[in-house]
Design a protein around this motif. Structure first.
Motif, PDB file in Angstrom:
ATOM      1  N   ALA A 173     -24.239   1.382   5.736  1.00 36.74           N
ATOM      2  CA  ALA A 173     -23.431   1.887   4.622  1.00 36.74           C
ATOM      3  C   ALA A 173     -24.060   1.343   3.346  1.00 36.74           C
ATOM      4  O   ALA A 173     -24.056   0.139   3.102  1.00 36.74           O
ATOM      5  CB  ALA A 173     -21.987   1.427   4.759  1.00 36.74           C
ATOM      6  N   ASP A 174     -24.653   2.236   2.538  1.00 39.12           N
ATOM      7  CA  ASP A 174     -25.437   1.851   1.371  1.00 39.12           C
ATOM      8  C   ASP A 174     -24.612   1.684   0.094  1.00 39.12           C
ATOM      9  O   ASP A 174     -24.770   0.701  -0.623  1.00 39.12           O
ATOM     10  CB  ASP A 174     -26.491   2.924   1.044  1.00 39.12           C
ATOM     11  N   HIS A 175     -23.806   2.697  -0.208  1.00 39.96           N
ATOM     12  CA  HIS A 175     -23.198   2.750  -1.541  1.00 39.96           C
ATOM     13  C   HIS A 175     -21.940   3.611  -1.511  1.00 39.96           C
ATOM     14  O   HIS A 175     -21.895   4.631  -0.836  1.00 39.96           O
ATOM     15  CB  HIS A 175     -24.211   3.352  -2.514  1.00 39.96           C
ATOM     16  N   THR A 176     -20.947   3.192  -2.287  1.00 39.06           N
ATOM     17  CA  THR A 176     -19.732   3.988  -2.475  1.00 39.06           C
ATOM     18  C   THR A 176     -19.532   4.192  -3.963  1.00 39.06           C
ATOM     19  O   THR A 176     -19.590   3.240  -4.736  1.00 39.06           O
ATOM     20  CB  THR A 176     -18.496   3.278  -1.879  1.00 39.06           C
ATOM     21  N   GLN A 177     -19.315   5.429  -4.355  1.00 33.14           N
ATOM     22  CA  GLN A 177     -19.071   5.768  -5.757  1.00 33.14           C
ATOM     23  C   GLN A 177     -17.895   6.742  -5.816  1.00 33.14           C
ATOM     24  O   GLN A 177     -17.887   7.747  -5.112  1.00 33.14           O
ATOM     25  CB  GLN A 177     -20.309   6.429  -6.358  1.00 33.14           C
ATOM     26  N   LEU A 228     -19.799   8.275  -0.238  1.00 25.12           N
ATOM     27  CA  LEU A 228     -20.150   7.055   0.485  1.00 25.12           C
ATOM     28  C   LEU A 228     -21.437   7.414   1.208  1.00 25.12           C
ATOM     29  O   LEU A 228     -21.432   8.283   2.082  1.00 25.12           O
ATOM     30  CB  LEU A 228     -19.046   6.677   1.471  1.00 25.12           C
ATOM     31  N   TYR A 283     -25.064   6.613   3.397  1.00 18.59           N
ATOM     32  CA  TYR A 283     -25.554   5.732   4.459  1.00 18.59           C
ATOM     33  C   TYR A 283     -26.951   6.146   4.890  1.00 18.59           C
ATOM     34  O   TYR A 283     -27.403   7.255   4.619  1.00 18.59           O
ATOM     35  CB  TYR A 283     -24.604   5.720   5.651  1.00 18.59           C
ATOM     36  N   CYS A 285     -23.014  -2.086   1.595  1.00 20.99           N
ATOM     37  CA  CYS A 285     -22.237  -1.750   0.403  1.00 20.99           C
ATOM     38  C   CYS A 285     -21.118  -2.781   0.224  1.00 20.99           C
ATOM     39  O   CYS A 285     -20.361  -3.053   1.166  1.00 20.99           O
ATOM     40  CB  CYS A 285     -21.636  -0.353   0.569  1.00 20.99           C
ATOM     41  N   ARG A 328     -24.004  11.288   4.026  1.00 21.27           N
ATOM     42  CA  ARG A 328     -22.971  10.921   3.073  1.00 21.27           C
ATOM     43  C   ARG A 328     -21.656  11.585   3.442  1.00 21.27           C
ATOM     44  O   ARG A 328     -21.617  12.669   4.022  1.00 21.27           O
ATOM     45  CB  ARG A 328     -23.366  11.283   1.653  1.00 21.27           C
TER      46      ARG A 328
END
Length: 90
Positions: free
Chosen positions: A34-38, A22, A24, A71, A10
């Motif tokens: 790239a899995d998720h961005t918060q 972010l 991964y 993502c 991350r």
């Protein structure tokens, strides 16, 4: 900042109100997903997600990796930045 633990990693920024990240997953030595961005509450619209993604793109290029943009934020930014095409696998 950046950290890796096993097959996960991350990019993150610590704020008083929490963390933005972010995340991964490492698929292989040549590909990451790239899995998720918060973005932390109260920091939306400040370009935090883009800052973390720029770091991810720079690292992918320097390490000879390609990013698989699962993502939605990363995928949308990939389309807005054609100059990053070499760092993505779509």
């Amino acid at each position: 900042m950046h950290e890796v633990s096993g097959t996960k990693g991350r990019y993150y920024i610590v704020h008083v109100s929490g963390e933005s990240e972010l995340t991964y997953s490492i698929m292989s030595p040549k590909q990451v997903i790239a899995d998720h961005t918060q973005v932390a509450s109260g920091h939306e619209g400040e370009g935090i997600g883009l800052m973390m993604l720029r770091e991810m793109v720079a690292d992918a290029r320097s390490n000879g990796r390609q990013i698989v943009p699962l993502c939605p934020f990363v995928n949308a930014q990939r389309r807005k930045h054609p100059e990053w095409a070499d760092a993505f696998s779509v």
